[in-house]
Write an enzyme that holds these catalytic residues in place. Structure first.
Site, PDB file in Angstrom:
ATOM      1  N   HIS A 142      -0.740  -1.297  -4.697  1.00  0.00           N
ATOM      2  CA  HIS A 142      -1.922  -0.574  -4.618  1.00  0.00           C
ATOM      3  C   HIS A 142      -1.535   1.067  -4.442  1.00  0.00           C
ATOM      4  CE1 HIS A 142      -5.850   0.395  -2.211  1.00  0.00           C
ATOM      5  NE2 HIS A 142      -5.811   0.950  -3.374  1.00  0.00           N
ATOM      6  N   MET A 181       0.904   5.229   0.029  1.00  0.00           N
ATOM      7  CA  MET A 181       0.245   6.497   0.380  1.00  0.00           C
ATOM      8  C   MET A 181       0.998   7.543   0.140  1.00  0.00           C
ATOM      9  SD  MET A 181      -2.058   4.902   3.485  1.00  0.00           S
ATOM     10  CE  MET A 181      -2.772   3.112   3.346  1.00  0.00           C
ATOM     11  N   ASP A 210       0.738  -1.331   0.029  1.00  0.00           N
ATOM     12  CA  ASP A 210      -0.097   0.022  -0.004  1.00  0.00           C
ATOM     13  C   ASP A 210       0.925   1.212   0.024  1.00  0.00           C
ATOM     14  OD1 ASP A 210      -2.819  -1.125   0.291  1.00  0.00           O
ATOM     15  OD2 ASP A 210      -1.999  -1.999   2.014  1.00  0.00           O
TER      16      ASP A 210
HETATM   17  C1  DX5 Z   1      -6.382   0.590   3.091  1.00  0.00           C
HETATM   18  C2  DX5 Z   1      -5.462  -0.373   2.287  1.00  0.00           C
HETATM   19  C3  DX5 Z   1      -5.542  -1.618   2.891  1.00  0.00           C
HETATM   20  C4  DX5 Z   1      -5.184  -1.922   4.295  1.00  0.00           C
HETATM   21  C5  DX5 Z   1      -5.963  -3.161   4.559  1.00  0.00           C
HETATM   22  O1  DX5 Z   1      -6.183   1.989   2.696  1.00  0.00           O
HETATM   23  O2  DX5 Z   1      -5.772  -0.018   1.053  1.00  0.00           O
HETATM   24  O3  DX5 Z   1      -4.878  -2.552   1.867  1.00  0.00           O
HETATM   25  O4  DX5 Z   1      -3.915  -2.365   4.387  1.00  0.00           O
HETATM   26  O5  DX5 Z   1      -5.792  -3.363   6.084  1.00  0.00           O
HETATM   27  P1  DX5 Z   1      -6.973  -4.082   6.989  1.00  0.00           P
HETATM   28  O6  DX5 Z   1      -6.982  -5.506   6.301  1.00  0.00           O
HETATM   29  O7  DX5 Z   1      -6.422  -4.090   8.328  1.00  0.00           O
HETATM   30  O8  DX5 Z   1      -8.130  -3.283   6.666  1.00  0.00           O
HETATM   31 ZN    ZN Z   2      -4.626  -1.611  -0.356  1.00  0.00          ZN
END
Ligand code: DX5
Ligand code: ZN
Length: 215
Positions: free
Chosen positions: A65, A36, A34
């Site tokens: 992502h 960000m 992930d």
């Molecule tokens: C949220 C991320 C997810 C996150 C999911 O913005 O895209 O991939 O890591 O984490 P859980 O499974 O804890 O909701």
């Molecule tokens: Zn994610």
């Protein structure tokens, strides 16, 4: 069998090696990474150097992502750092059609993500280009949030569209996925389960992965 993609956002960053080892030795086929930027989402996580380090430690599919504005600026960098799948948000990419083509042109699988407020029909015109559609089942930015139940309906809709038009995308769900809601998602047509907290915060992460994988 579902593809399980443990999300490294929930891993202990002081122990990334053991988090990768855990996934390497498990039935999970993918690693979910992930990214960000503090603009598209309120949080800042990690970028290319961390992906590069993870890449060097695994042969699993690196599923990146991108929760960043104008992701088209960084497609090449993430490819270079080792991404296999690159997913961008429709809400962050003005020329989404071009961005998906760009991802494919560097040799990665192209994913498109939709936030909880974004309807499935908003990506209708790019579904033929997508290798993956990511349904966000929480508002992106943080791990450990509560699953939004309406996401199941979006999965079913994408599954129906895939059958009707013979599209080839995988359907992925991300956010608040647990052993309790995972069966509902796979029954609706979900292929890839992303899970952060429910795996890395579990007393037995391998048990959770195995049970999700078996769905
Ligand atoms: C949220 C991320 C997810 C996150 C999911 O913005 O895209 O991939 O890591 O984490 P859980 O499974 O804890 O909701
Ligand atoms: Zn994610």
């Amino acid at each position: 069998m579902a593809i399980v993609a443990p999300s490294f956002l929930a891993a202990n960053f002081l122990q990334l090696q053991s988090a990768v080892d855990l996934v390497n030795q498990s039935a999970a086929e993918w690693l979910h990474i992930d990214v960000m930027d503090g603009m598209f989402v309120p949080n800042i996580s990690f970028g290319m150097p961390v992906l590069q380090a993870l890449r060097s430690a695994t042969s699993k599919v690196c599923d990146v992502h991108l929760m960043i504005e104008q992701p088209e600026r960084y497609i090449n960098d993430f490819k270079q750092a080792g991404a296999d799948v690159i997913t961008v948000h429709i809400e962050a990419s003005r020329h989404l059609h071009r961005t998906l083509q760009q991802i494919k042109s560097v040799g990665c699988k192209a994913g498109v993500a939709i936030n909880p407020h974004t309807p499935v029909n908003s990506i209708q015109e790019v579904l033929h280009l997508a290798d993956l559609v990511l349904v966000m089942s929480v508002n992106p930015g943080f791990g450990g949030q509560k699953f939004i139940t309406e996401s199941i309906q979006k999965v079913a809709q994408l599954h129906q569209l895939r059958q009707t038009y013979q599209y080839t995308y995988l359907i992925e769900v991300d956010g608040g996925v647990t052993l309790e809601n995972a069966p509902l998602l796979t029954q609706a047509g979900c292929d890839v389960l992303v899970a952060g907290s429910s795996i890395f915060n579990a007393t037995d992460p391998t048990f959770v992965i195995d049970n999700m994988h078996a769905l």
